[in-house]
Scaffold this active site. Sequence first.
Site, PDB file in Angstrom:
ATOM      1  N   CYS A 109       0.808  -1.224   0.000  1.00 10.87           N
ATOM      2  CA  CYS A 109       0.000   0.000   0.000  1.00 10.87           C
ATOM      3  C   CYS A 109       0.843   1.278   0.000  1.00 10.87           C
ATOM      4  O   CYS A 109       0.603   2.193  -0.789  1.00 10.87           O
ATOM      5  CB  CYS A 109      -0.974  -0.010   1.176  1.00 10.87           C
ATOM      6  SG  CYS A 109      -0.188  -0.072   2.805  1.00 10.87           S
ATOM      7  N   HIS A 164      -2.360   0.803   6.975  1.00 15.76           N
ATOM      8  CA  HIS A 164      -2.816   0.735   5.591  1.00 15.76           C
ATOM      9  C   HIS A 164      -3.059   2.139   5.056  1.00 15.76           C
ATOM     10  O   HIS A 164      -3.370   3.061   5.815  1.00 15.76           O
ATOM     11  CB  HIS A 164      -4.101  -0.096   5.502  1.00 15.76           C
ATOM     12  CG  HIS A 164      -4.434  -0.521   4.107  1.00 15.76           C
ATOM     13  ND1 HIS A 164      -3.621  -1.316   3.340  1.00 15.76           N
ATOM     14  CD2 HIS A 164      -5.530  -0.236   3.326  1.00 15.76           C
ATOM     15  CE1 HIS A 164      -4.177  -1.524   2.156  1.00 15.76           C
ATOM     16  NE2 HIS A 164      -5.338  -0.879   2.126  1.00 15.76           N
ATOM     17  N   HIS A 181      -5.897   1.304  -3.563  1.00 19.06           N
ATOM     18  CA  HIS A 181      -4.954   0.815  -2.557  1.00 19.06           C
ATOM     19  C   HIS A 181      -4.491  -0.583  -2.940  1.00 19.06           C
ATOM     20  O   HIS A 181      -5.079  -1.234  -3.829  1.00 19.06           O
ATOM     21  CB  HIS A 181      -5.620   0.792  -1.173  1.00 19.06           C
ATOM     22  CG  HIS A 181      -6.777  -0.158  -1.096  1.00 19.06           C
ATOM     23  ND1 HIS A 181      -6.763  -1.317  -0.356  1.00 19.06           N
ATOM     24  CD2 HIS A 181      -8.011  -0.134  -1.706  1.00 19.06           C
ATOM     25  CE1 HIS A 181      -7.923  -1.942  -0.477  1.00 19.06           C
ATOM     26  NE2 HIS A 181      -8.702  -1.247  -1.293  1.00 19.06           N
TER      27      HIS A 181
END
Length: 209
Positions: A109, A164, A181
């Site tokens: 990510c 994340h 992502h």
Amino acid sequence: MKKYLSQSLSRTIFTLLITTLLFSCDTLRKTPERNTSSRGASRGKSSPSRRPVSKAPARKPAPARNSTPNYTRPGSTNTANTPQVVQIARTYTGTPYRSGGNDKSGIDCSGLICQVYSEMGVKVPRISWQQSEFGQEVGKLADIKPGDWLFFVPEAGKEGYVSHAGIVTDVRSREEIIFIHASTSRGVREDNLFSTYFKGRFVKAMRPF
């Protein structure tokens, strides 16, 4: 008488000659002899010369560590480049997830964010928690725009470290903010911030430029 004197003189001279000769021989014995053989040998064979002591190779000076990473200054990139950010990010759609990856053979990510901007000649942090401190925080969900970065924690409803991140690609409505992502299970894809999974884990949005 004359004959006697002549004999006596002859003996004296003979004695002196013998004495002188013996003294000369003794002197010659005491004079150190020159070692001609060693000289001859040295001429014929080269004596083992000392090898010069080898000096340790000089080490290159270690590059000075800059405490402040040389990132592109937040806010210095024109926001008109946002469509390009989204376009480049979408070229990674379908790329499999790989921890530490930085290209289309596999990417994570934070690597996706870093690589997208790198292709634009912009240097941003590589690690997600560093990215979450880069730029200016967006205070309200209603103010989120394409190009903003979104950050999430591992567990819904709980405080924790940023684990994340993604880039907003489209704001369709107040409850439909799409971001791209690198999903650990499905690779690079786009999802809605307001989906059940992400809404509870969302912690902040940053506007890098």
